[in-house]
Design a protein around this motif. Structure first.
Motif, PDB file in Angstrom:
ATOM      1  N   ALA A   1       0.875  -1.296  -0.149  1.00 35.09           N
ATOM      2  CA  ALA A   1       0.191  -0.056  -0.020  1.00 35.09           C
ATOM      3  C   ALA A   1       0.915   1.255   0.094  1.00 35.09           C
ATOM      4  N   GLU A   2       0.371   2.304  -0.682  1.00 31.02           N
ATOM      5  CA  GLU A   2       1.337   3.536  -0.950  1.00 31.02           C
ATOM      6  C   GLU A   2       1.291   4.354   0.437  1.00 31.02           C
ATOM      7  N   GLY A   3       2.437   4.460   0.729  1.00 26.12           N
ATOM      8  CA  GLY A   3       2.693   5.166   2.156  1.00 26.12           C
ATOM      9  C   GLY A   3       2.965   4.332   3.277  1.00 26.12           C
ATOM     10  N   LEU A   4       2.863   3.127   3.249  1.00 27.88           N
ATOM     11  CA  LEU A   4       3.224   2.067   4.079  1.00 27.88           C
ATOM     12  C   LEU A   4       4.538   2.173   4.862  1.00 27.88           C
ATOM     13  N   GLU A   5       5.842   2.648   3.903  1.00 26.26           N
ATOM     14  CA  GLU A   5       7.039   2.768   4.198  1.00 26.26           C
ATOM     15  C   GLU A   5       7.162   4.041   5.361  1.00 26.26           C
ATOM     16  N   VAL A   6       6.592   5.068   5.000  1.00 22.93           N
ATOM     17  CA  VAL A   6       6.602   6.460   5.686  1.00 22.93           C
ATOM     18  C   VAL A   6       5.872   6.239   6.848  1.00 22.93           C
ATOM     19  N   THR A   7       4.528   5.454   6.947  1.00 20.56           N
ATOM     20  CA  THR A   7       3.974   5.199   8.388  1.00 20.56           C
ATOM     21  C   THR A   7       5.024   4.362   9.079  1.00 20.56           C
ATOM     22  N   ARG A   8       5.271   3.140   8.647  1.00 19.45           N
ATOM     23  CA  ARG A   8       6.160   2.706   9.647  1.00 19.45           C
ATOM     24  C   ARG A   8       7.280   3.398  10.163  1.00 19.45           C
ATOM     25  N   LEU A   9       7.791   4.334   9.421  1.00 28.12           N
ATOM     26  CA  LEU A   9       9.004   5.049   9.928  1.00 28.12           C
ATOM     27  C   LEU A   9       8.623   6.220  10.996  1.00 28.12           C
ATOM     28  N   ARG A  10       7.141   6.726  10.723  1.00 30.85           N
ATOM     29  CA  ARG A  10       6.770   7.875  11.783  1.00 30.85           C
ATOM     30  C   ARG A  10       6.465   7.133  13.056  1.00 30.85           C
ATOM     31  N   VAL A  11       5.686   5.657  12.940  1.00 26.89           N
ATOM     32  CA  VAL A  11       4.970   5.114  14.163  1.00 26.89           C
ATOM     33  C   VAL A  11       5.676   4.197  15.040  1.00 26.89           C
ATOM     34  N   GLY A  12       6.702   3.772  14.103  1.00 25.10           N
ATOM     35  CA  GLY A  12       7.852   2.774  14.492  1.00 25.10           C
ATOM     36  C   GLY A  12       7.544   1.453  13.954  1.00 25.10           C
TER      37      GLY A  12
END
Length: 326
Positions: A1-12
């Protein structure tokens, strides 16, 4: 899913994140939910909720301009549309992104010719990557980035977004003369700035549409580049959804509500919204959109604490004077 990599970076990485493809429908209770591109930044989503034959769409932040770093905005038909209104005044009208990026590149080159560093301040997530992607049409020179920008840019790059190569500012200690440096606005008032001996500053934001804002913040240049919809974009989006009811929040809600109502749309700002500072009656003022108990209770508790403190000071002063008299 688009943005998954950024989400994991932001929330841990330890956080349980459930990805969903664009348009994929899933159940939450008795509602059918799906996510649709908002075009704000990579992975930003509108939420479509269908229940009892009625469809609501909550936009979140969104923009209508083409952005190579994320999937473009999708107008989703609905009965009720909840829209942001960050730039909901007619003065806010964006020029094509390519023209603004060309201005940024020309400013960088002019500063380089005068042995100056170009310090471009913009939001570390979304805006910085959008600028780095846009500049690929003008150069292949690397750009220096602040430490807050670097990991987010690396996440975008890992997802396949084409941008200029980047180096951390700390990789060099020569003042970065002639170079472009991208950093978040918070760095502009920090000791981090001391390393740049001769520099010109600029801020990339929709707020730069108003010259007074740029002057007030002390930027040398302002580039009007926003990750939110402008006034025409907001109006066109509401029309594209076909929604009969519209709730407007987060920004200039009143202006957009008036315009939409004039167009025959049942538009309103949610009661108790942070930007709703106008009340039609004393009872509405006291109710505070349903939060009266908390608002006035907080005021009352604060007044009580201040009162007790004043009485305590008075008592201690009296006791001290009595002790001196003895």
């Amino acid at each position: 899913a688009e943005g998954l990599e950024v989400t994991r970076l932001r929330v841990g990485p330890e956080t349980d994140v459930v990805p969903h493809a664009w348009g994929e429908r899933f159940r939450l209770g008795d509602a059918t939910v799906s996510l649709h591109p908002a075009g704000h930044i990579r992975g930003s989503a509108q939420v479509r909720v269908e229940r009892g034959g009625e469809v609501w769409v909550v936009s979140g932040d969104y923009k209508r301009e083409v952005d190579p770093t994320c999937t473009p905005f999708e107008a989703v038909p609905c009965d009720v549309f909840v829209t942001e209104a960050t730039f909901a005044l007619p003065i806010y009208r964006w020029r094509p992104t390519g023209e603004v990026i060309a201005e940024i590149f020309a400013w960088w080159q002019e500063n380089a010719a005068n042995d100056r560093t170009s310090l471009l301040f913009c939001y570390a997530l979304g805006k910085a990557q959008r600028v780095l992607a846009g500049l690929t049409a003008h150069t292949d020179a690397p750009v220096f980035v602040h430490g807050a920008v670097e990991p987010l840019t690396a996440a975008y790059r890992a997802a396949g977004v084409r941008m200029l190569d980047t180096l951390r500012v700390t990789d060099r200690a020569d003042g970065h003369v002639g170079q472009l440096v991208v950093a978040p606005p918070s760095a502009s008032r920090s000791p981090w700035m001391r390393r740049f001996r001769r520099a010109e500053t600029a801020f990339a934001s929709g707020w730069m549409r108003v010259r007074g804002v740029r002057r007030g913040r002390g930027w040398d240049r302002g580039f009007v580049l926003s990750d939110h919809a402008d006034w025409p974009g907001l109006v066109e989006t509401v029309e594209a959804t076909g929604a009969g009811r519209v709730f407007v929040h987060h920004g200039r809600a009143e202006a957009l509500v008036r315009d939409l109502c004039a167009r025959g749309v049942d538009a309103r700002a949610p009661a108790g919204g942070l930007m709703n500072l106008h009340w039609s009656s004393l009872s509405d003022f006291l109710a505070m959109g349903g939060y009266g108990l908390y608002v006035w209770g907080s005021f009352g508790m604060t007044a009580l604490v201040i009162g007790v403190e004043l009485l305590s000071l008075r008592w201690r002063r009296k006791a001290l004077l009595q002790e001196i008299d003895q």
